[in-house]
Design a protein around this motif. Sequence first.
Motif, PDB file in Angstrom:
ATOM      1  N   GLY A  97      46.685  16.427  70.578  1.00 15.11           N
ATOM      2  CA  GLY A  97      47.790  17.281  70.990  1.00 15.11           C
ATOM      3  C   GLY A  97      48.180  17.045  72.434  1.00 15.11           C
ATOM      4  N   GLU A  98      47.193  16.879  73.315  1.00 16.27           N
ATOM      5  CA  GLU A  98      47.463  16.606  74.728  1.00 16.27           C
ATOM      6  C   GLU A  98      48.150  15.254  74.896  1.00 16.27           C
ATOM      7  OE1 GLU A  98      47.914  17.096  78.638  1.00 16.27           O
ATOM      8  OE2 GLU A  98      47.195  18.621  77.219  1.00 16.27           O
ATOM      9  N   LEU A  99      47.697  14.248  74.119  1.00 20.81           N
ATOM     10  CA  LEU A  99      48.338  12.938  74.172  1.00 20.81           C
ATOM     11  C   LEU A  99      49.803  13.038  73.774  1.00 20.81           C
ATOM     12  CD1 LEU A  99      45.702  10.500  72.616  1.00 20.81           C
ATOM     13  CD2 LEU A  99      46.400  10.633  75.007  1.00 20.81           C
ATOM     14  N   ARG A 100      50.068  13.749  72.705  1.00 19.06           N
ATOM     15  CA  ARG A 100      51.448  13.846  72.216  1.00 19.06           C
ATOM     16  C   ARG A 100      52.338  14.588  73.213  1.00 19.06           C
ATOM     17  NH1 ARG A 100      51.542  15.015  65.787  1.00 19.06           N
ATOM     18  NH2 ARG A 100      53.770  14.670  66.217  1.00 19.06           N
ATOM     19  N   ARG A 101      51.789  15.579  73.906  1.00 16.25           N
ATOM     20  CA  ARG A 101      52.559  16.252  74.962  1.00 16.25           C
ATOM     21  C   ARG A 101      52.863  15.285  76.100  1.00 16.25           C
ATOM     22  NH1 ARG A 101      49.338  20.575  73.196  1.00 16.25           N
ATOM     23  NH2 ARG A 101      47.627  20.069  74.616  1.00 16.25           N
ATOM     24  N   THR A 102      51.895  14.421  76.421  1.00 14.12           N
ATOM     25  CA  THR A 102      52.115  13.415  77.462  1.00 14.12           C
ATOM     26  C   THR A 102      53.208  12.446  77.051  1.00 14.12           C
ATOM     27  OG1 THR A 102      49.790  13.550  78.156  1.00 14.12           O
ATOM     28  CG2 THR A 102      51.014  11.569  78.798  1.00 14.12           C
ATOM     29  N   TRP A 103      53.196  12.015  75.786  1.00 14.95           N
ATOM     30  CA  TRP A 103      54.227  11.097  75.306  1.00 14.95           C
ATOM     31  C   TRP A 103      55.599  11.750  75.350  1.00 14.95           C
ATOM     32  CZ3 TRP A 103      51.078   9.920  70.233  1.00 14.95           C
ATOM     33  CH2 TRP A 103      49.899   9.253  70.584  1.00 14.95           C
ATOM     34  N   LYS A 104      55.657  13.019  74.971  1.00 14.69           N
ATOM     35  CA  LYS A 104      56.939  13.735  74.985  1.00 14.69           C
ATOM     36  C   LYS A 104      57.485  13.830  76.401  1.00 14.69           C
ATOM     37  CE  LYS A 104      59.088  18.027  73.347  1.00 14.69           C
ATOM     38  NZ  LYS A 104      58.847  19.325  72.651  1.00 14.69           N
ATOM     39  N   GLN A 126      48.661   3.499  75.993  1.00 17.69           N
ATOM     40  CA  GLN A 126      47.978   2.902  74.849  1.00 17.69           C
ATOM     41  C   GLN A 126      46.466   2.930  75.045  1.00 17.69           C
ATOM     42  OE1 GLN A 126      49.542  -0.847  73.534  1.00 17.69           O
ATOM     43  NE2 GLN A 126      48.212  -0.893  71.754  1.00 17.69           N
ATOM     44  N   ARG A 127      46.002   2.655  76.281  1.00 15.33           N
ATOM     45  CA  ARG A 127      44.564   2.729  76.554  1.00 15.33           C
ATOM     46  C   ARG A 127      44.040   4.144  76.293  1.00 15.33           C
ATOM     47  NH1 ARG A 127      45.859  -0.453  81.101  1.00 15.33           N
ATOM     48  NH2 ARG A 127      45.801   1.394  82.445  1.00 15.33           N
ATOM     49  N   GLU A 128      44.809   5.145  76.715  1.00 11.18           N
ATOM     50  CA  GLU A 128      44.386   6.530  76.507  1.00 11.18           C
ATOM     51  C   GLU A 128      44.305   6.857  75.021  1.00 11.18           C
ATOM     52  OE1 GLU A 128      47.241   8.799  78.643  1.00 11.18           O
ATOM     53  OE2 GLU A 128      46.386   8.372  80.624  1.00 11.18           O
ATOM     54  N   PHE A 129      45.291   6.410  74.255  1.00 12.46           N
ATOM     55  CA  PHE A 129      45.296   6.654  72.816  1.00 12.46           C
ATOM     56  C   PHE A 129      44.120   5.964  72.138  1.00 12.46           C
ATOM     57  CE2 PHE A 129      47.411   5.559  68.566  1.00 12.46           C
ATOM     58  CZ  PHE A 129      47.014   6.748  67.979  1.00 12.46           C
ATOM     59  N   GLU A 130      43.869   4.714  72.517  1.00 13.31           N
ATOM     60  CA  GLU A 130      42.762   3.973  71.905  1.00 13.31           C
ATOM     61  C   GLU A 130      41.414   4.568  72.291  1.00 13.31           C
ATOM     62  OE1 GLU A 130      43.533  -0.011  73.105  1.00 13.31           O
ATOM     63  OE2 GLU A 130      45.067  -0.355  71.562  1.00 13.31           O
ATOM     64  N   GLU A 145      48.877  11.773  61.899  1.00 18.17           N
ATOM     65  CA  GLU A 145      50.122  12.209  62.535  1.00 18.17           C
ATOM     66  C   GLU A 145      50.257  11.623  63.938  1.00 18.17           C
ATOM     67  OE1 GLU A 145      49.830  16.407  62.401  1.00 18.17           O
ATOM     68  OE2 GLU A 145      50.380  16.576  60.278  1.00 18.17           O
ATOM     69  N   ALA A 146      49.138  11.569  64.675  1.00 14.18           N
ATOM     70  CA  ALA A 146      49.179  10.994  66.024  1.00 14.18           C
ATOM     71  C   ALA A 146      49.497   9.505  65.969  1.00 14.18           C
ATOM     72  CB  ALA A 146      47.844  11.228  66.727  1.00 14.18           C
ATOM     73  N   GLU A 147      48.929   8.817  64.993  1.00 13.54           N
ATOM     74  CA  GLU A 147      49.207   7.377  64.819  1.00 13.54           C
ATOM     75  C   GLU A 147      50.697   7.150  64.592  1.00 13.54           C
ATOM     76  OE1 GLU A 147      47.793   3.463  64.576  1.00 13.54           O
ATOM     77  OE2 GLU A 147      46.330   5.054  64.273  1.00 13.54           O
ATOM     78  N   ALA A 148      51.305   7.973  63.731  1.00 12.82           N
ATOM     79  CA  ALA A 148      52.733   7.838  63.452  1.00 12.82           C
ATOM     80  C   ALA A 148      53.564   8.158  64.694  1.00 12.82           C
ATOM     81  CB  ALA A 148      53.125   8.756  62.299  1.00 12.82           C
ATOM     82  N   ALA A 151      53.385   5.241  67.079  1.00  7.97           N
ATOM     83  CA  ALA A 151      54.217   4.129  66.610  1.00  7.97           C
ATOM     84  C   ALA A 151      55.683   4.379  66.953  1.00  7.97           C
ATOM     85  CB  ALA A 151      54.045   3.940  65.106  1.00  7.97           C
ATOM     86  N   ASP A 152      56.156   5.597  66.749  1.00 11.74           N
ATOM     87  CA  ASP A 152      57.550   5.931  67.075  1.00 11.74           C
ATOM     88  C   ASP A 152      57.792   5.838  68.580  1.00 11.74           C
ATOM     89  OD1 ASP A 152      58.118   6.406  64.433  1.00 11.74           O
ATOM     90  OD2 ASP A 152      57.875   8.575  64.567  1.00 11.74           O
ATOM     91  N   PHE A 153      56.865   6.371  69.361  1.00 13.90           N
ATOM     92  CA  PHE A 153      57.019   6.342  70.815  1.00 13.90           C
ATOM     93  C   PHE A 153      56.995   4.900  71.330  1.00 13.90           C
ATOM     94  CE2 PHE A 153      55.005   6.805  75.119  1.00 13.90           C
ATOM     95  CZ  PHE A 153      56.124   7.336  75.737  1.00 13.90           C
ATOM     96  N   SER A 154      56.108   4.074  70.784  1.00 13.93           N
ATOM     97  CA  SER A 154      56.031   2.667  71.193  1.00 13.93           C
ATOM     98  C   SER A 154      57.339   1.938  70.903  1.00 13.93           C
ATOM     99  CB  SER A 154      54.880   1.964  70.472  1.00 13.93           C
ATOM    100  OG  SER A 154      53.637   2.469  70.895  1.00 13.93           O
TER     101      SER A 154
END
Length: 324
Positions: A97-104, A126-130, A145-148, A151-154
């Motif tokens: 959830g924190e990662l997705r907020r960062t991406w947003k 990407q390093r943080e996600f991995e 859901e995070a993987e998807a 992929a969209d953000f990338s």
Amino acid sequence: MNRLVPTAWLLLVVSLPTPSATARMRIWRALKALGCMALRDGAYLLPSGADREQALQDLADECTREGGSAWLMAVQPRSAQEADAYRELFDRGDDYGELRRTWKEANRSLGSLATPDLARLQRKLQREFEAIRSIDFFPGEVSVEAEAAWADFSKRIEAVLSPDEPHQATGRIPQLDASKFQGRTWATRRRLWVDRVASAWLIRRFIDREARFRWLAKPSECPKSALGFDFDGATFTHVGDRVTFEVLMASFGLAGDAALMRLAAMVHLLDVGGEPVLEAHGFEAVLAGARERLPDDDALLAQMSTVLDSLYAHFEHDAVRAKA
């Protein structure tokens, strides 16, 4: 439902002397990176595994060297309910959830970042996600859901970095005779970046010394008589997991050149990711600076060709020394 719940877990109990603040922080960070969960202060749980056991043993040994004490034990849950409780400790939902907020948040500034800054941001995220995925021992719906979402953000980042970046093509790479490709016009997208500038250098240095280049505002503007490279539908573009530089090398029989292979690894890393290459970020910084100073792609290619010549000579010298 058949769930993969470990029958054994690893428990590390450590104690360090009060003055050992630096060692305490170092060991705590290592435990966090391994994905350990704290049951209480000094007691850390991890799903069983040979690599994890060795990593925990190394930390236990370090605690002992620092004047503390450490006990590494294998433990088992006494019931299914206890096994569930252990497993729930490793729920990574909050991390994702924190990662997705960062991406947003990052998504709002994509269009305002310079190319090298955007490329660095992409690698950092990407390093943080991995890092989270590597310690997600029980992936479930949240991880899917995070993987998807990643992929969209990338894809959004790639669209900003290279609006016409080629997609992977399939099929074999034909073997070609360079003597039949002399004095030709070669065309690629303008405002050269890593794969394009390196490919143009490779063409003029090793394939067609009399090559002329045409820089395209849009791939659709490529003349039929020109040899296109590094865009969808081009004569030479990404094939499988190879970037255009690697495809050109394979097409014209250059893969036996150890120095070129080192350059290829660097280009691959900077274009699509890959194994670390010591010289990569330096090359990227020089290219970014040259792009800022030189709006003309002919001048940019001339300057970066000197850099690539020097890197090639450096790698060639290393290859000779390795054989000695």
